[in-house]
Enzyme design. Structure first.
Site, PDB file in Angstrom:
ATOM      1  N   ALA A 156      42.053  40.217  21.856  1.00  0.00           N
ATOM      2  CA  ALA A 156      42.564  39.124  22.887  1.00  0.00           C
ATOM      3  C   ALA A 156      43.585  37.790  21.249  1.00  0.00           C
ATOM      4  CB  ALA A 156      41.133  38.183  22.842  1.00  0.00           C
ATOM      5  N   GLY A 177      46.215  37.351  21.389  1.00  0.00           N
ATOM      6  CA  GLY A 177      47.865  37.155  21.597  1.00  0.00           C
ATOM      7  C   GLY A 177      47.649  35.143  21.334  1.00  0.00           C
ATOM      8  N   ARG A 184      52.219  30.243  26.631  1.00  0.00           N
ATOM      9  CA  ARG A 184      52.495  29.967  27.590  1.00  0.00           C
ATOM     10  C   ARG A 184      51.587  29.740  28.929  1.00  0.00           C
ATOM     11  NH1 ARG A 184      56.078  35.433  28.656  1.00  0.00           N
ATOM     12  NH2 ARG A 184      54.662  35.853  27.307  1.00  0.00           N
ATOM     13  N   ASP A 207      43.495  39.593  28.210  1.00  0.00           N
ATOM     14  CA  ASP A 207      43.492  39.027  29.584  1.00  0.00           C
ATOM     15  C   ASP A 207      44.927  39.822  30.499  1.00  0.00           C
ATOM     16  OD1 ASP A 207      45.686  40.719  28.809  1.00  0.00           O
ATOM     17  OD2 ASP A 207      47.500  38.933  27.734  1.00  0.00           O
ATOM     18  N   GLU A 218      58.587  52.177  23.445  1.00  0.00           N
ATOM     19  CA  GLU A 218      58.405  50.402  23.619  1.00  0.00           C
ATOM     20  C   GLU A 218      59.699  50.026  23.907  1.00  0.00           C
ATOM     21  OE1 GLU A 218      55.474  48.235  24.069  1.00  0.00           O
ATOM     22  OE2 GLU A 218      54.586  49.687  23.132  1.00  0.00           O
ATOM     23  N   ASN A 262      52.880  52.322  30.839  1.00  0.00           N
ATOM     24  CA  ASN A 262      51.695  52.146  29.727  1.00  0.00           C
ATOM     25  C   ASN A 262      51.270  51.224  30.252  1.00  0.00           C
ATOM     26  OD1 ASN A 262      49.466  51.965  27.793  1.00  0.00           O
ATOM     27  ND2 ASN A 262      50.636  51.659  26.109  1.00  0.00           N
ATOM     28  N   TYR A 283      24.352  11.307  53.332  1.00  0.00           N
ATOM     29  CA  TYR A 283      24.034  12.274  52.114  1.00  0.00           C
ATOM     30  C   TYR A 283      22.552  11.920  51.715  1.00  0.00           C
ATOM     31  CZ  TYR A 283      23.579  11.766  47.092  1.00  0.00           C
ATOM     32  OH  TYR A 283      22.651  12.081  45.245  1.00  0.00           O
ATOM     33  N   ASN A 341      13.673  15.058  61.317  1.00  0.00           N
ATOM     34  CA  ASN A 341      15.285  14.800  62.392  1.00  0.00           C
ATOM     35  C   ASN A 341      15.914  13.621  61.400  1.00  0.00           C
ATOM     36  OD1 ASN A 341      18.232  13.578  63.532  1.00  0.00           O
ATOM     37  ND2 ASN A 341      16.497  14.873  65.150  1.00  0.00           N
ATOM     38  N   ASN A 398      19.107   7.399  45.551  1.00  0.00           N
ATOM     39  CA  ASN A 398      18.440   7.982  44.407  1.00  0.00           C
ATOM     40  C   ASN A 398      18.526   7.870  43.330  1.00  0.00           C
ATOM     41  OD1 ASN A 398      21.016   9.565  44.841  1.00  0.00           O
ATOM     42  ND2 ASN A 398      20.712  10.881  44.011  1.00  0.00           N
TER      43      ASN A 398
END
Ligand code: UD1
Ligand code: MG
Length: 451
Positions: free
Chosen positions: A12, A14, A18, A108, A158, A173, A352, A363, A372
Site C-alpha cells: 500500500a 502507492g 488520483r 487497493d 509487464e 496477472n 422524535y 402509544n 432531550n
C-alpha cells in the site's frame, strides 16, 4: 493446509493521488469498511496468518488506522517507490522470520476472492514454489501478461515490456502472488530493474523461479479479484459490484426485496428470513434486523437493532442506539435515537424519540417529541408500559411517565406523571360567543377606511 504457517504482505505504498483526497487510498470505504480491511478479511478467510503492511514514506495516517482496521498488523515503510518487488522487500524482517507460505496482495483490490487466495495456498501445499493469481479479460491493456511455454508459466511481462505478439495475450496477472517461504527472499533479491520502467518488479520472480527449475503455477480468479481502485469512479464501481453480490446473498437467505438495486447494505448488516425490504432502504454499519420484519420505502437505518415482527417506515430514520423490540411499530416520519422501544409499542407518525425508553404497548400520538437536549447535555425520558401520549405533545426530559398514564394532546410535560394519572400540560380553552363576528366586522371596517 491450516498447519502451514503464513505471512500476508499487503502492498500500500502507492501514491493514490488520483483519489484527490486527504484520506489515504486504502482507507476509503466499500460498504462502510476500509478497502484495507476488506483485503485483510479475505486473507483471514484464506488463513493468511500474520499480516505485514507496506506503506509509503510519511503515511503515518495509514499506520495509525491500520492498527484499528487490522489489529496486530506489522507496518513497514518503503522509503522510495521503486516497484512492487522492492515494496515486498520492505517487509524483509517479517519474511525472514520464516514462514511456509508468503501471500502478497495489494491494499487497493477490495474484491479479491478468498477462494482464489486459498487455491494459491493449496498449490503451494501441493509443491508449487510460486503461484500467480491470473484472470482472463478481453481488455488486457495495462496488465502484466502471463507468458506460457509448452503449457507451463515461464514469465510475466509487464505491458510496457511486451512484444506486439505478447500484447495479444489475454491471460493477465491479477497482482496477488503466493511464494514458498523457503525461496521467497532469494527470489526477491534476484530481481533487477532492467526494464521499461526501471522498477523492481515482483512479477520478475516468475521468470527467475522458472529459470531455476522451481515449480511455477497460475490459478484463475475472477476479474473482480484483480480490480484495483485508483479513483472515486472506480471506488463506486467496486461498491456497486459489492452491493449486487450482497443483495443476491440476502435474497438467497430468504429476504424479499421488491427493487433490490435500490437497497444498500453495510459490510456487517444482518437480516433475518421472511423480512421484506421495500424500495430505497439504506443500512449503515451496525444494523441487525430480525425475521418477519417489514422495512417500508425510504428508510435510513444505522447502528440499530430491530427485532422480529417489527414494521418500520415508510420514511423512518433509526439512528445509533435505536432498539426496536418485537412487534413494535415505527411509522412514517419518525426518528429514533438511543432509545428502546419495547414490545408492541407504537410510534406511528411524525415523532422524535431520543434518549428514551418507550414501554411495552405504549402509544405515542402524532407529533410526540422528546425534548432531550438543553444545549449542553442530553436527558432521559422514561415512558411506562401502556402509557398513551396524546398528539403533539412535548416531553421535556429528564422525565418519567408512569405505566398506563394519559397525556392530553398538545401538552408540554415538564413534571413527572405517576402511573395511571391523566396529565394536562396546556392552557384551558376559553370560548366567547359572538366575539368572532365582532372581530371580523371591525377588521373589515378598518380596511375599507384605508382604501
Ligand atoms: C501490477 C503488476 C501487473 C498486474 C497489475 C494488476 C507488477 C510489476 N505489476 O501492475 O503485472 O497486472 O498489478 O493490477 O507487480 N506498490 C508499492 N510500492 C511500489 C509500487 C507499487 O507499494 O513501489 C503497490 C501499490 O500501492 C499497489 C500495488 O503495489 O497497491 C501495485 O502497484 P501498481 O503500480 O498499481 O502496479 P500495476 O502497474 O498496476
Ligand atoms: Mg495497479
Amino acid at each position: 493446509m491450516s498447519e502451514r504457517s503464513c505471512l500476508s504482505v499487503i502492498l500500500a505504498a502507492g501514491e493514490g493521488t488520483r483519489m484527490k483526497s486527504d484520506v489515504p487510498k486504502v482507507l476509503h470505504k466499500i460498504a462502510g469498511l476500509e478497502m484495507l480491511a476488506h483485503v485483510v478479511r479475505a486473507l483471514d478467510e484464506a488463513g493468511g496468518g500474520d499480516k505485514a503492511l507496506v506503506i509509503g514514506h510519511g503515511a503515518e495516517a495509514v499506520r495509525k488506522a491500520a492498527s484499528h482496521v487490522a489489529p496486530g498488523i506489522d507496518c513497514f515503510v518503503q522509503a522510495e517507490r521503486l516497484g512492487t518487488g522492492h515494496a515486498v522487500l520492505a517487509a524483509r524482517a517479517a519474511i525472514a522470520r520464516g514462514y511456509d507460505d508468503i501471500l502478497v496482495t495489494f491494499g487497493d483490490t477490495p474484491l479479491i476472492a478468498p477462494a482464489a487466495l486459498s487455491e494459491m495456498r493449496s498449490e503451494l501445499a501441493a509443491g508449487a514454489d510460486v503461484v500467480v493469481m491470473g484472470f482472463r479479460t478481453d481488455e488486457p491493456t495495462g496488465y502484466g501478461r502471463l507468458i506460457e511455454s509448452d503449457g507451463a508459466l515461464v514469465a510475466i511481462r509487464e505491458e510496457k515490456d511486451c512484444s506486439p505478439e505478447e500484447r495479444r495475450i489475454t491471460f493477465c496477472n491479477g497482482g496477488a502472488m503466493a511464494i514458498c517461504g523457503a525461496h521467497a527472499l532469494a527470489l526477491l533479491d534476484a530481481v533487477g530493474n532492467d526494464n521499461a520502467k526501471g522498477e523492481y518488479y515482483l512479477t520478475d520472480i516468475v521468470g527467475i523461479a522458472a529459470g531455476r527449475g522451481l515449480a511455477v503455477r497460475a490459478v484463475e480468479a475472477d476479474f473482480e479479484s484483480a480490480l484495483g481502485i485508483n479513483n472515486r469512479a472506480e471506488l463506486a464501481a467496486a461498491e456497486a459490484i459489492w452491493q449486487q453480490r450482497r443483495r443476491r446473498a440476502a435474497m438467497l437467505d430468504g429476504v424479499t426485496m421488491i427493487a433490490p438495486e435500490t437497497v444498500f447494505f453495510s459490510h456487517d448488516t444482518v437480516i433475518g428470513r421472511d423480512t421484506l425490504l421495500e424500495p430505497n432502504v439504506f443500512f449503515g454499519p451496525g444494523v441487525k434486523i430480525g425475521g418477519n420484519v417489514t422495512i417500508r420505502t425510504a428508510c435510513h437505518i444505522e447502528e440499530a437493532q430491530v427485532a422480529d415482527g417489527v414494521s418500520v417506515g415508510p420514511f423512518a430514520r433509526l439512528r445509533p442506539g435505536a432498539e426496536i423490540m418485537q412487534g413494535a411499530k415505527i411509522g412514517n416520519f419518525v426518528e429514533v435515537k438511543k432509545a428502546r422501544v419495547e414490545p408492541g409499542a407504537k410510534i406511528p407518525h411524525l415523532s422524535y424519540v431520543g434518549d428514551a425508553r418507550v414501554g411495552a404497548r405504549a402509544n405515542l400520538g402524532a407529533g410526540t417529541i422528546t425534548c432531550n437536549y438543553d444545549g449542553f447535555s442530553k436527558h432521559f425520558t422514561d415512558i411506562g408500559e401502556e402509557a398513551f401520549i396524546g398528539t403533539n405533545s412535548s416531553l421535556v426530559a429528564p422525565l418519567t411517565i408512569g405505566a398506563g398514564a394519559y397525556i392530553a394532546s398538545g401538552s408540554v410535560i415538564t413534571e413527572p406523571v405517576p402511573a395511571d394519572a391523566l396529565a394536562f400540560g396546556r392552557a384551558r380553552q376559553s370560548t366567547r360567543e359572538g366575539l368572532g363576528k365582532r372581530l371580523r366586522d371591525r377588521l373589515a371596517a378598518l380596511k375599507a377606511k384605508k382604501a
